[in-house]
Design an enzyme around this catalytic site. Structure first.
Site, PDB file in Angstrom:
ATOM      1  N   ASN A 162      69.260  94.222  -2.002  1.00  0.00           N
ATOM      2  CA  ASN A 162      67.986  94.818  -2.616  1.00  0.00           C
ATOM      3  C   ASN A 162      67.430  95.811  -2.130  1.00  0.00           C
ATOM      4  OD1 ASN A 162      66.741  94.295  -5.401  1.00  0.00           O
ATOM      5  ND2 ASN A 162      64.970  93.829  -3.803  1.00  0.00           N
ATOM      6  N   GLU A 163      67.144  96.832  -2.837  1.00  0.00           N
ATOM      7  CA  GLU A 163      66.360  97.986  -2.623  1.00  0.00           C
ATOM      8  C   GLU A 163      66.484  98.396  -0.943  1.00  0.00           C
ATOM      9  OE1 GLU A 163      62.431  97.404  -3.908  1.00  0.00           O
ATOM     10  OE2 GLU A 163      62.924  98.343  -5.965  1.00  0.00           O
ATOM     11  N   GLU A 320      65.288  97.817 -12.344  1.00  0.00           N
ATOM     12  CA  GLU A 320      64.082  96.998 -12.291  1.00  0.00           C
ATOM     13  C   GLU A 320      63.166  97.813 -13.064  1.00  0.00           C
ATOM     14  OE1 GLU A 320      62.474  95.587  -8.708  1.00  0.00           O
ATOM     15  OE2 GLU A 320      64.512  94.793  -7.928  1.00  0.00           O
ATOM     16  N   LYS A 369      52.992  86.403  -7.703  1.00  0.00           N
ATOM     17  CA  LYS A 369      52.725  85.582  -8.710  1.00  0.00           C
ATOM     18  C   LYS A 369      52.072  86.320  -9.662  1.00  0.00           C
ATOM     19  CE  LYS A 369      49.070  83.037  -6.203  1.00  0.00           C
ATOM     20  NZ  LYS A 369      49.129  84.024  -5.007  1.00  0.00           N
ATOM     21  N   PHE A 370      51.381  87.276  -9.641  1.00  0.00           N
ATOM     22  CA  PHE A 370      50.620  88.175 -10.520  1.00  0.00           C
ATOM     23  C   PHE A 370      51.288  89.460 -11.163  1.00  0.00           C
ATOM     24  CE2 PHE A 370      46.971  86.374  -8.082  1.00  0.00           C
ATOM     25  CZ  PHE A 370      46.442  85.243  -9.079  1.00  0.00           C
ATOM     26  N   HIS A 371      52.678  89.499 -10.714  1.00  0.00           N
ATOM     27  CA  HIS A 371      53.408  90.477 -11.338  1.00  0.00           C
ATOM     28  C   HIS A 371      54.015  90.111 -12.646  1.00  0.00           C
ATOM     29  CE1 HIS A 371      56.686  93.295 -11.769  1.00  0.00           C
ATOM     30  NE2 HIS A 371      56.388  93.808 -10.643  1.00  0.00           N
TER      31      HIS A 371
HETATM   32  C1  GAL Z   1      60.881  95.857  -6.264  1.00  0.00           C
HETATM   33  C2  GAL Z   1      61.809  94.599  -5.656  1.00  0.00           C
HETATM   34  C3  GAL Z   1      61.650  93.436  -6.547  1.00  0.00           C
HETATM   35  C4  GAL Z   1      60.088  93.069  -6.667  1.00  0.00           C
HETATM   36  C5  GAL Z   1      59.469  94.552  -7.674  1.00  0.00           C
HETATM   37  C6  GAL Z   1      58.213  93.903  -7.727  1.00  0.00           C
HETATM   38  O1  GAL Z   1      60.724  96.571  -5.139  1.00  0.00           O
HETATM   39  O2  GAL Z   1      63.051  95.019  -5.930  1.00  0.00           O
HETATM   40  O3  GAL Z   1      62.045  92.305  -5.698  1.00  0.00           O
HETATM   41  O4  GAL Z   1      59.557  93.167  -5.358  1.00  0.00           O
HETATM   42  O5  GAL Z   1      59.762  95.398  -6.606  1.00  0.00           O
HETATM   43  O6  GAL Z   1      57.554  95.180  -8.484  1.00  0.00           O
END
Ligand code: GAL
Length: 679
Positions: A162-163, A320, A369-371
């Protein structure tokens, strides 16, 4: 240095693409939830029209809570449930973050900062990209994953790690030091060649044995720029090598396409994605609005245009983004009314055929959790869910654009390696920054309504009418030739200061700056005369400039503007040289935003590229097929705009005659027949 893109043959991409609809997807972290919640999740995913979910992104600790056998039982169940519901899976290999036992049993897998400090576990991505033990453990997991799920009917796409490099791109530990030396031996062959390339005659830096070569760890003075540049190259390659190791395990056991999520964004610069792109079956990007920047929407457009460049113009996936606020900026701004639709369409307009979100269901615990999420903490009752539904319905209506290409007659040459090198420690001015300059030229073109392809150095530019080359500090002779060829074959080319200064070893190209472009622009720079932070200089045209001036000698160019005051008073500030069927312009300073706009307006007129003057808060982009044109109009403003375009609006399902009135905050996607020329 820069790798021209050679893409794999057209591959079958994720279903959804094949079916001709824009894919709506999301990250889903079922390991955070009791299985009873999964049932609800899947019901609601279906209600929303989710096509694709990325799972097992952070699944390793659940699959292997202790060293030893894997427990796939929960992953088996969620794969089966998703399949039964007709939802396809973008399956994470799960290697992005190791379980806590890794650091206890194999502490040598932990990365180190430049000052030697250890990066402890407790966050994520606490692993050294060059660690053989980490690689071995990760590949054991990938092998088990590929064997178990390689031909699972729900599987649409493999999502490696991931990233890669989000937190661990630069590791300075002894393991990395050894890997760096191996990389250098491959690049240079002999120590003499390395000493020559790095210019180690300077400051007593000459190496007598390979063992003395270290990563550029924290020093008391400026380091060696060529050493720093090679370490960045090595670090990007180390992560790419990790990707390729996982990729090869997957390909040997599964025929499903493989990719990883890139971070084409302003705050990550550590991967040279031009060299990564050819290895991905599908270019996938993660993008979040960055409110620390002056103009986050302009940066979104830049990122999307650059991602399309990585995809060599083919449709790409937004892997994402957020429905509303993120949780990692100093102030995490919620999206305003309609902004979810506008930003999502910003990516579709610039070539994305899949829009996926982080994440499905908002977490209850942990650092995010605040995302925001498609399904927010308030559940389905609030406005968040309603906007998710609104977006999904809109994406369905945009199915006809799937597979079409973005039309652009302007190109901007972008280089991660110039970004790394131009901003080194010992440059003429720290105020001249690579990315902001690239952004400013792109932003001005966007506000003129001009769509830009962002391309790699060395790209064949035939067919572009306008080529902008901001601060391309380091480049090869071949890269320079491609730009000169563009001018010779009819393009209007603009080179901005501090371009073409050094070769690929960060060594000055002699004979007067800018060595790589001197002949093309017909001028030579005898001395850089940078300005103090607040200073401005006046040009003959009345334009104002900042940050940078130069003492310029004209060899064979027309002077189009001159410094009136400042340290380069009376020296040319803007020159133009007619070259073959085109021209090469050179600006010897950092024009203010209005100056950039005025210059680009002039250049568009010369190049015959229509400028629509839409202003900074409007996106107008065309996607085209052989027979149809789709004009995206995204109005981020608080007042209506009128755009001369006719056709059928896919958003409102209305016929537009003559011109489209786009209300404040609204979007239009107008389908029309294709008559005029495109790129
Ligand atoms: C990205 C990541 C995700 C999540 C997201 C939050 O960098 O791949 O897992 O953390 O940001 O914005």
């Amino acid at each position: 240095m820069s790798t021209p893109l050679t893409l794999r043959a057209e591959q079958p991409l994720v279903p959804g693409w094949a079916a001709g609809t824009i894919t709506l997807g999301c990250d889903y972290n079922p390991e955070q939830w009791d299985e009873s919640v999964w049932v609800d999740d899947i019901r609601l995913m279906r209600e929303l029209g989710v096509d694709l979910v990325a799972i097992n992104i952070f699944g390793w600790a659940q699959l292997q809570p202790q060293p030893g056998p894997f427990d796939f039982s929960r992953l088996d169940r969620i794969m089966a449930m998703l399949h039964e519901a007709g939802i396809r899976v973008n399956l994470g290999t799960g290697t992005s973050s190791p379980p806590p036992w890794m650091a206890r049993i194999h502490p040598e897998t932990l990365p180190r900062f430049a000052d030697g400090t250890l990066a402890w576990p407790g966050g994520r991505q606490a692993w050294c990209p060059s660690s053989p033990i980490f690689r071995q453990k990760a590949l054991e997991l990938v092998t088990a994953m590929a064997e178990r799920y390689g031909d699972h009917p729900a599987l649409a796409l493999w999502h490696v790690s991931n990233e890669l490099g989000c937190h661990n791109a630069l590791c300075y530990c002894d393991v990395s030091a050894a890997a760096f030396r191996t990389w250098l031996r491959q690049r240079y062959g002999t120590l003499d060649a390395l000493n020559a390339a790095w210019g180690t005659a300077f400051w007593s830096q000459r190496y007598g044995t390979w063992d003395d070569v270290l990563p550029p760890r924290a020093t008391r003075s400026a380091g060696n720029p060529a050493h720093l540049l090679d370490f960045k190259r090595f670090s990007s390659d180390a992560l790419l090598e990790h990707y390729r190791a996982e990729e090869s395990v997957l390909r040997s056991r599964s025929s499903v396409p493989v990719t990883t999520n890139l971070m084409v964004t302003a705050h990550i610069q550590t991967q040279d994605y031009w060299s990564w792109a050819p290895h991905l079956d599908l270019i996938a990007n993660d993008h979040y609005l960055d409110h620390r920047l002056g103009d986050p929407l302009a940066e979104l457009a830049f990122s999307a245009d650059l991602t399309r460049g990585l995809a060599a113009g083919r449709p790409w996936m937004l892997m994402e983004t957020s429905t509303s606020a993120v949780s990692w900026q100093p102030v995490n701004h919620a999206k305003r009314e309609g902004e979810l639709v506008r930003t999502a369409l910003g990516h579709v307009a610039r070539g994305a055929d899949s829009i996926c979100f982080f994440q499905w269901r908002a977490s209850r615990s942990g650092a995010e959790k605040f995302h925001s999420a498609l399904l927010p903490h308030s559940g389905t009752a609030g406005a968040g869910w309603a906007s998710s539904l609104e977006l999904s319905a809109l994406l369905d209506r945009l199915s006809p654009v799937v597979g079409t290409r973005v039309e652009a007659r302007a190109a901007l040459v972008f280089s991660w390696q110039s970004w790394w090198a131009a901003e080194g420690d010992a440059q003429p001015s720290r105020l001249l920054q690579y990315l902001p300059e690239a952004h400013r030229y792109h932003r001005a073109l966007r506000s003129l309504g001009v769509t830009v392809d962002i391309v790699a150095p060395g790209t064949d530019l035939a067919g572009y009418d306008l080529v902008v080359v901001p601060t391309l500090y380091t480049l090869t002779d071949d890269d320079a030739r491609a730009i000169a060829d563009a001018a010779a074959s009819g393009a209007t080319v603009l080179i901005t200061p501090f371009s073409g200064i050094v070769d690929e070893n960060d060594a000055i190209r002699p004979g007067g700056y800018p060595g790589a472009f001197r002949e093309l622009i017909g001028t030579v720079v005898d001395e850089f005369r940078p300005l103090a932070a607040e200073a401005t200089v006046l040009l003959d045209s009345g334009r104002r400039a900042r940050i940078w001036s130069e003492q310029v000698r004209v060899l064979s160019a027309e002077v189009r503007d001159t410094f009136v005051d400042g340290p380069a008073a009376a020296s040319p500030a803007l020159t133009r040289r007619a070259v073959g069927a085109g021209s090469a312009w050179y600006t010897a300073t950092v024009l203010d935003d209005e100056g950039v706009l005025a210059l680009l307006r002039e250049l568009c007129a010369e190049a015959g590229v229509p400028a629509l003057e839409v202003g900074p808060d409007v996106d107008i982009v065309n996607r085209v097929s052989a027979t149809e044109r789709f004009t995206f109009i995204i109005n981020h403003r608080t007042e209506a705009i009128t755009v001369p375009v006719a056709g059928h609006d896919l958003v409102s399902d209305e016929r537009i005659e003559g011109s489209a009135v786009v209300p404040a905050g609204a979007v239009r996607v107008i389908a029309s027949g294709r008559s005029d020329r495109g790129h």
